[in-house]
Design a protein around this motif. Structure first.
Motif, PDB file in Angstrom:
ATOM      1  N   GLN A  25       1.071  -1.354   0.118  1.00 31.63           N
ATOM      2  CA  GLN A  25      -0.053   0.108  -0.290  1.00 31.63           C
ATOM      3  C   GLN A  25       0.634   1.317  -0.106  1.00 31.63           C
ATOM      4  O   GLN A  25       1.961   1.408   0.609  1.00 31.63           O
ATOM      5  CB  GLN A  25      -0.956   0.113   1.601  1.00 31.63           C
ATOM      6  CG  GLN A  25      -1.977   1.031   1.098  1.00 31.63           C
ATOM      7  CD  GLN A  25      -2.928   0.917   2.206  1.00 31.63           C
ATOM      8  OE1 GLN A  25      -3.086  -0.240   2.951  1.00 31.63           O
ATOM      9  NE2 GLN A  25      -3.934   1.619   2.069  1.00 31.63           N
ATOM     10  N   THR A  26       0.991   1.970  -0.321  1.00 30.47           N
ATOM     11  CA  THR A  26       0.879   4.039  -0.492  1.00 30.47           C
ATOM     12  C   THR A  26       0.836   4.675   0.504  1.00 30.47           C
ATOM     13  O   THR A  26      -0.602   4.138   1.193  1.00 30.47           O
ATOM     14  CB  THR A  26       0.900   4.400  -1.783  1.00 30.47           C
ATOM     15  OG1 THR A  26       1.042   3.541  -2.906  1.00 30.47           O
ATOM     16  CG2 THR A  26       1.503   5.568  -1.861  1.00 30.47           C
ATOM     17  N   ARG A  27       1.729   4.609   0.764  1.00 32.57           N
ATOM     18  CA  ARG A  27       2.155   5.460   2.208  1.00 32.57           C
ATOM     19  C   ARG A  27       1.737   7.237   1.903  1.00 32.57           C
ATOM     20  O   ARG A  27       2.966   7.809   1.327  1.00 32.57           O
ATOM     21  CB  ARG A  27       3.626   5.328   3.092  1.00 32.57           C
ATOM     22  CG  ARG A  27       3.397   3.862   3.860  1.00 32.57           C
ATOM     23  CD  ARG A  27       4.450   3.334   4.287  1.00 32.57           C
ATOM     24  NE  ARG A  27       5.313   4.782   4.592  1.00 32.57           N
ATOM     25  CZ  ARG A  27       6.539   5.165   5.793  1.00 32.57           C
ATOM     26  NH1 ARG A  27       6.211   4.643   6.111  1.00 32.57           N
ATOM     27  NH2 ARG A  27       7.414   6.111   4.619  1.00 32.57           N
ATOM     28  N   TRP A  28       0.736   7.727   1.544  1.00 30.55           N
ATOM     29  CA  TRP A  28       0.712   9.106   0.852  1.00 30.55           C
ATOM     30  C   TRP A  28       0.586  10.011   2.084  1.00 30.55           C
ATOM     31  O   TRP A  28       1.209   9.841   2.794  1.00 30.55           O
ATOM     32  CB  TRP A  28      -0.768   9.024   0.328  1.00 30.55           C
ATOM     33  CG  TRP A  28      -0.929   7.977  -0.850  1.00 30.55           C
ATOM     34  CD1 TRP A  28      -1.680   7.437  -0.822  1.00 30.55           C
ATOM     35  CD2 TRP A  28      -0.624   8.406  -1.863  1.00 30.55           C
ATOM     36  NE1 TRP A  28      -2.235   6.687  -1.883  1.00 30.55           N
ATOM     37  CE2 TRP A  28      -1.259   7.610  -3.186  1.00 30.55           C
ATOM     38  CE3 TRP A  28       0.919   9.409  -2.994  1.00 30.55           C
ATOM     39  CZ2 TRP A  28      -0.829   6.907  -3.838  1.00 30.55           C
ATOM     40  CZ3 TRP A  28       0.333   9.113  -4.288  1.00 30.55           C
ATOM     41  CH2 TRP A  28      -0.660   8.017  -4.897  1.00 30.55           C
TER      42      TRP A  28
END
Length: 166
Positions: free
Chosen positions: A2-5
């Motif tokens: 999952q992208t860690r925005w």
């Protein structure tokens, strides 16, 4: 995965960093070009050679210190050679290795450019900050450098760019 925005604070910090560093580099390049006709990249090559033992360094080591590819550095050094500021020669022990050397004319150009360049660095980077902020900035940069430097302990005039540990 999952992208860690970036959160809002991180996004603002990232953009502030990005634009500030671009503006600083641009301001330093403009000043050097205006006052001396020397691009910032060329100034960094001259300054790095000036601090090397005998004002000489292999092209490979010089490329590492100025964070340039060897081909890009070779192109820049060719321009500096045309101006008589740098000369290249084969390494005395291994003719496959090329050594760059700062000439006396290159030293003169650097000495003429340095005072206004240092004043611009002071004006743009240090004058707006307190002594405490300068120390904080150095510590922040030290932390980032430790994660980013692809070749810690590189040879040359900058064995520890940040000085002794605090």
């Amino acid at each position: 995965m999952q992208t860690r925005w970036l959160n809002d604070d991180e996004q603002q910090t990232w953009r502030a960093y990005l634009w500030t560093t671009r503006l600083l580099d641009d301001a330093l390049d403009r000043q050097l070009q205006r006052d001396t006709g020397v691009p910032y990249t060329y100034y960094m090559i001259l300054a790095t050679l000036s601090e090397a033992p005998g004002r000489r360094m292999t092209m490979t080591d010089l490329a590492a210190l100025v964070y340039s590819s060897l081909s890009r550095l070779s192109h820049a050094v060719a321009r500096l050679e045309e101006r008589g500021w740098v000369r290249r020669s084969p390494h005395p022990d291994n003719r496959r290795i090329t050594v760059a050397e700062l000439t006396d004319d290159g030293v003169a150009v650097l000495e003429a450019a340095a005072p206004a360049h240092v004043e611009e660095v002071r004006k743009r980077l240090f004058d707006p900050l307190s002594d405490e902020q300068v120390a904080q900035l150095r510590e922040i940069l030290r932390a980032l450098w430790g994660r980013l430097d692809p070749a810690p302990g590189r040879p040359g005039p900058y064995p520890d760019i940040f000085g002794p540990e605090a």
